[in-house]
Write a protein that holds these residues in place. Structure first.
Motif, PDB file in Angstrom:
ATOM      1  N   ARG A 318       0.908  -1.214   0.087  1.00 30.71           N
ATOM      2  CA  ARG A 318       0.000  -0.002  -0.003  1.00 30.71           C
ATOM      3  C   ARG A 318       0.712   1.216   0.073  1.00 30.71           C
ATOM      4  NH1 ARG A 318      -0.932   1.254   5.831  1.00 30.71           N
ATOM      5  NH2 ARG A 318       0.114  -0.221   7.003  1.00 30.71           N
ATOM      6  N   ARG A 319       0.367   2.264  -0.670  1.00 35.04           N
ATOM      7  CA  ARG A 319       1.242   3.455  -0.669  1.00 35.04           C
ATOM      8  C   ARG A 319       0.906   4.357   0.822  1.00 35.04           C
ATOM      9  NH1 ARG A 319      -0.822   5.839  -6.575  1.00 35.04           N
ATOM     10  NH2 ARG A 319      -0.126   4.320  -8.003  1.00 35.04           N
ATOM     11  N   THR A 320       2.075   4.806   0.904  1.00 35.10           N
ATOM     12  CA  THR A 320       2.298   5.426   2.118  1.00 35.10           C
ATOM     13  C   THR A 320       3.745   6.388   2.249  1.00 35.10           C
ATOM     14  OG1 THR A 320       2.253   5.473   4.679  1.00 35.10           O
ATOM     15  CG2 THR A 320       3.158   3.619   3.703  1.00 35.10           C
ATOM     16  N   ASP A 321       3.630   7.179   2.998  1.00 30.56           N
ATOM     17  CA  ASP A 321       4.867   7.949   3.267  1.00 30.56           C
ATOM     18  C   ASP A 321       5.925   7.411   4.340  1.00 30.56           C
ATOM     19  OD1 ASP A 321       3.996  10.016   1.451  1.00 30.56           O
ATOM     20  OD2 ASP A 321       3.160  11.176   3.070  1.00 30.56           O
ATOM     21  N   ALA A 322       5.525   6.570   5.107  1.00 37.76           N
ATOM     22  CA  ALA A 322       6.174   5.926   6.087  1.00 37.76           C
ATOM     23  C   ALA A 322       6.674   4.403   5.836  1.00 37.76           C
ATOM     24  CB  ALA A 322       5.778   5.888   7.589  1.00 37.76           C
ATOM     25  N   SER A 323       7.932   4.278   5.266  1.00 32.42           N
ATOM     26  CA  SER A 323       8.138   3.292   4.296  1.00 32.42           C
ATOM     27  C   SER A 323       8.329   1.909   5.408  1.00 32.42           C
ATOM     28  CB  SER A 323       9.578   3.305   3.753  1.00 32.42           C
ATOM     29  OG  SER A 323      10.464   3.577   4.772  1.00 32.42           O
ATOM     30  N   ALA A 324       8.596   2.045   6.652  1.00 36.36           N
ATOM     31  CA  ALA A 324       8.861   1.021   7.652  1.00 36.36           C
ATOM     32  C   ALA A 324       7.332   0.734   7.992  1.00 36.36           C
ATOM     33  CB  ALA A 324       9.671   1.475   8.665  1.00 36.36           C
ATOM     34  N   GLU A 325       6.592   1.570   8.223  1.00 37.90           N
ATOM     35  CA  GLU A 325       5.077   1.236   8.828  1.00 37.90           C
ATOM     36  C   GLU A 325       4.333   0.066   8.192  1.00 37.90           C
ATOM     37  OE1 GLU A 325       1.211   1.152  10.364  1.00 37.90           O
ATOM     38  OE2 GLU A 325       2.078   1.828   8.221  1.00 37.90           O
ATOM     39  N   PRO A 326       4.289   0.129   6.929  1.00 44.37           N
ATOM     40  CA  PRO A 326       3.332  -0.954   6.076  1.00 44.37           C
ATOM     41  C   PRO A 326       3.951  -2.328   6.231  1.00 44.37           C
ATOM     42  CG  PRO A 326       3.987   1.074   4.541  1.00 44.37           C
ATOM     43  CD  PRO A 326       4.743   1.180   5.802  1.00 44.37           C
ATOM     44  N   ARG A 327       5.254  -2.383   6.035  1.00 40.06           N
ATOM     45  CA  ARG A 327       6.164  -3.577   6.296  1.00 40.06           C
ATOM     46  C   ARG A 327       5.864  -4.068   7.594  1.00 40.06           C
ATOM     47  NH1 ARG A 327      12.108  -2.778   4.480  1.00 40.06           N
ATOM     48  NH2 ARG A 327      11.559  -0.365   5.046  1.00 40.06           N
ATOM     49  N   ALA A 328       5.902  -3.276   8.602  1.00 40.74           N
ATOM     50  CA  ALA A 328       5.785  -3.725  10.158  1.00 40.74           C
ATOM     51  C   ALA A 328       4.353  -4.172  10.336  1.00 40.74           C
ATOM     52  CB  ALA A 328       6.159  -2.365  10.909  1.00 40.74           C
ATOM     53  N   VAL A 329       3.372  -3.417   9.928  1.00 36.66           N
ATOM     54  CA  VAL A 329       2.203  -3.817  10.304  1.00 36.66           C
ATOM     55  C   VAL A 329       1.580  -5.014   9.342  1.00 36.66           C
ATOM     56  CG1 VAL A 329       0.625  -2.590   8.249  1.00 36.66           C
ATOM     57  CG2 VAL A 329      -0.433  -2.825  10.470  1.00 36.66           C
ATOM     58  N   ALA A 330       2.091  -5.241   8.162  1.00 35.21           N
ATOM     59  CA  ALA A 330       2.108  -6.388   7.504  1.00 35.21           C
ATOM     60  C   ALA A 330       2.481  -7.824   8.395  1.00 35.21           C
ATOM     61  CB  ALA A 330       2.672  -6.472   5.974  1.00 35.21           C
ATOM     62  N   TRP A 331       3.724  -7.430   8.650  1.00 33.89           N
ATOM     63  CA  TRP A 331       4.414  -8.777   9.475  1.00 33.89           C
ATOM     64  C   TRP A 331       3.711  -8.818  10.577  1.00 33.89           C
ATOM     65  CZ3 TRP A 331       7.205 -12.474   7.448  1.00 33.89           C
ATOM     66  CH2 TRP A 331       7.864 -12.198   6.541  1.00 33.89           C
ATOM     67  N   MET A 332       3.241  -7.893  11.354  1.00 35.48           N
ATOM     68  CA  MET A 332       2.390  -8.059  12.572  1.00 35.48           C
ATOM     69  C   MET A 332       1.191  -8.841  12.363  1.00 35.48           C
ATOM     70  SD  MET A 332       0.591  -5.242  15.169  1.00 35.48           S
ATOM     71  CE  MET A 332      -0.692  -5.055  13.467  1.00 35.48           C
ATOM     72  N   THR A 333       0.525  -8.348  11.413  1.00 39.57           N
ATOM     73  CA  THR A 333      -0.915  -9.140  11.060  1.00 39.57           C
ATOM     74  C   THR A 333      -0.789 -10.322  10.552  1.00 39.57           C
ATOM     75  OG1 THR A 333      -1.472  -6.846   9.892  1.00 39.57           O
ATOM     76  CG2 THR A 333      -2.935  -8.793   9.566  1.00 39.57           C
ATOM     77  N   VAL A 334       0.265 -10.897   9.869  1.00 45.33           N
ATOM     78  CA  VAL A 334       0.471 -12.125   9.613  1.00 45.33           C
ATOM     79  C   VAL A 334       0.662 -13.363  10.726  1.00 45.33           C
ATOM     80  CG1 VAL A 334       1.910 -13.689   8.355  1.00 45.33           C
ATOM     81  CG2 VAL A 334       1.113 -11.892   7.251  1.00 45.33           C
ATOM     82  N   ALA A 335       1.724 -12.341  11.656  1.00 46.44           N
ATOM     83  CA  ALA A 335       2.053 -13.054  12.945  1.00 46.44           C
ATOM     84  C   ALA A 335       0.905 -13.137  13.739  1.00 46.44           C
ATOM     85  CB  ALA A 335       3.180 -12.330  13.745  1.00 46.44           C
ATOM     86  N   LEU A 336       0.056 -12.414  13.875  1.00 44.33           N
ATOM     87  CA  LEU A 336      -1.111 -12.453  14.635  1.00 44.33           C
ATOM     88  C   LEU A 336      -2.371 -13.616  14.004  1.00 44.33           C
ATOM     89  CD1 LEU A 336      -1.979  -8.693  15.633  1.00 44.33           C
ATOM     90  CD2 LEU A 336      -1.259 -10.592  17.348  1.00 44.33           C
ATOM     91  N   LEU A 337      -2.177 -13.660  12.920  1.00 46.64           N
ATOM     92  CA  LEU A 337      -3.278 -14.270  12.405  1.00 46.64           C
ATOM     93  C   LEU A 337      -2.936 -15.677  12.507  1.00 46.64           C
ATOM     94  CD1 LEU A 337      -5.616 -15.064  10.749  1.00 46.64           C
ATOM     95  CD2 LEU A 337      -4.476 -14.692   8.583  1.00 46.64           C
TER      96      LEU A 337
END
Length: 531
Positions: A318-337
């Protein structure tokens, strides 16, 4: 629609004293004990107010088997109600105690959380999608069911999302580093509210670490920032962790020993033995039933969450200005699921009890909203007018399905289908959920019809908002057709899995026999002395 959502949360009160709801009352009996006797054990409360379940026993003293946060949080409320009722030991009847405990400690926190959810989703999604998805989460998921129960499952979801929201604002630079204190406090309170909430806390830790370490700054600065963040978060969590350890030490003789080691009911003990706190190797039956059972499957009651599965792939890009945050939330969501799926597949499915849906997955649900929203946006922008109609109906059907199940909210284990075999027969016989309107004197059928109409109106609004596109006021014919076809498939699934056998009929008859406000019989909210 926001007014209708708030009204449903505030006015509904699915509670029936005859069921002696153990998960709720064991906590409130400890609240009574703290105020009336100044003790952690509830021996005096059991003697004076009646026996309840979900207990642990150590050296002849009884305690709730649950984590203690909600018991302690209700103490000021109980003290206030006691003063209003006359200040004596029996001043607070059970019904108002449960009602106000839910309203102030589970309902209002969830309404505040919905505001945070909406703000978070609007930062990443179109306003229409963000708003409709927030409403769907509020009324079409486990959030609705467990906000209307004095249990810790939705409390866990509120605290986990609150901690995540603080971390997210810190990662974006919106908050100063002191925001990590808030995140730490939410994490510590999560474990003090529900032991299994530690699984969600691990996901937040992963997110926090990645949002710092993936920043494009020198390595030394990244590790310095991580150290400060960890220190502040630990400081925020410390009061709750220390208080929990002291509680365990006082009640069970060791700071790391929980009540599950001293369960009073021997029949429950095997569920918590073996593996780690009862978590063993995965069982295909537990996996299938937790997600797809017609009785309480997560995707059966809230099919809109299926949209999150393909949406996971869009998190990273997804497009965002904060490059670290999308990767972090993606890994967190996969880990939680993955973590919650392993947990529900490895813990005894038979331990879920008389609940709406797989209750221990409640903390996972809010973290599936963003991927579901991203997939909804892709369908709306894909040029196929029928696709948004089908997806929108999954959201609307979730509100209708989970909503009517929540009207009952105590689902026996041997029912074939929570909606077709239990909720609809009860509603058809006039057994609408108790609530404020009934307590105020409005005829029970009228009050019930108003709440049902409000629920269905919200479902219709969500469908319209998500199914229409391209500046349309109403969904296109193709979207409407796809929505009706999706609804037909979902209805057929419920019809085909409803047995209407003796077990179903017995469950309906039993709940009718304990219903707090049966048709034609008014029940006072706060009975007078001797009632």
């Amino acid at each position: 629609m926001w007014a209708a959502l708030v009204a449903l949360y505030v006015l509904l009160f699915p509670y029936h004293p005859g069921l002696r709801s153990p998960n709720e009352l064991c906590r409130l009996w400890q609240t009574r004990a703290l105020v009336e006797y100044g003790t952690l054990d509830i021996n005096g409360a059991l003697r004076d107010y009646g026996y309840v379940g979900d207990l642990s026993v150590k050296d002849g003293k009884y305690y709730p088997s649950k984590a203690p946060l909600l018991s302690f949080a209700a103490v000021p409320l109980y003290a206030g109600l006691r003063a209003v009722g006359g200040g004596h030991r029996y001043a607070v009847p059970e019904v108002p105690l449960v009602f106000f405990s839910r309203l102030l400690l589970t309902v209002l926190p969830t309404l505040f959380m919905l505001w945070l959810v909406r703000r978070y989703l609007r930062a990443h999604l179109e306003p229409a999608v963000a708003d409709a998805l927030t409403v769907t989460y509020g009324l079409g998921s486990l959030a609705f069911s467990y906000s209307l129960l004095f249990m810790s499952h939705q409390t866990t979801a509120v605290l986990l999302f609150g901690g995540f929201y603080a971390l997210w604002r810190c990662a974006r630079g919106d908050w100063r580093e002191r925001g990590y204190l808030v995140a730490g406090a939410c994490a510590g309170a999560t474990v003090a509210a529900e032991y299994t909430g530690a699984l969600g806390v691990l996901g937040l830790v992963l997110y926090a670490v990645l949002t710092v370490l993936l920043q494009p700054v020198p390595a030394r600065e990244r590790w310095t920032r991580l150290g400060r963040a960890a220190g502040l978060a630990t400081l925020g969590a410390l009061p709750f962790v220390v208080a929990l350890a002291l509680y365990h030490q006082s009640a069970f003789g060791h700071p790391l020993t929980t009540g599950y080691k001293h369960l009073n009911d021997a029949g429950y003990q095997p569920w918590h033995l073996g593996g780690f706190l009862g978590i063993r190797t995965p069982d295909p039956r537990a996996f299938a039933l937790s997600f797809f059972s017609p009785l309480r499957g997560l995707f059966t009651l809230a099919p809109f969450l299926l949209l999150a599965l393909p949406g996971l792939a869009r998190l990273r890009y997804r497009r965002t200005d904060a490059s670290a945050e999308p990767r972090a939330v993606a890994w967190m969501t996969v880990a939680l699921l993955g973590g919650y799926t392993y947990f529900t597949s490895s813990f005894s499915y038979d331990s879920w009890g008389w609940t709406t849906g797989p209750r221990h997955l409640t903390g996972l649900v809010p973290f599936l909203l963003l991927p579901a929203g991203l997939w909804l946006e892709r369908l709306r922008a894909g040029g196929r007018t029928w696709a948004p109609g089908a997806a929108a109906m999954l959201c609307a059907a979730s509100i209708a399905t989970t909503g009517v199940a929540t009207f009952v909210n105590y689902i026996p284990d041997d029912v074939s289908n929570a909606v077709g075999a239990l909720a609809l027969p009860l509603l058809g016989a006039g057994f609408f959920p108790p609530g404020v309107l009934s307590f105020l004197g409005l005829p029970h059928l009228v009050a019930g019809a108003l709440t049902l109409a409000a629920l269905l109106a919200v479902a219709g609004w969500v469908y319209r908002e998500l199914a229409r596109g391209g500046g349309r006021r109403w969904p296109a014919p193709a979207a409407l057709g796809a929505g009706l076809a999706t609804l037909a498939l979902l209805v057929a699934g419920h019809v085909l899995t409803t047995e209407h056998d003796e077990a179903d009929r017995n469950a309906v008859r039993f709940l009718q026999s304990v219903w707090l406000t049966p048709p034609g019989r008014p029940v006072p909210f706060w009975p007078g002395p001797g009632a």
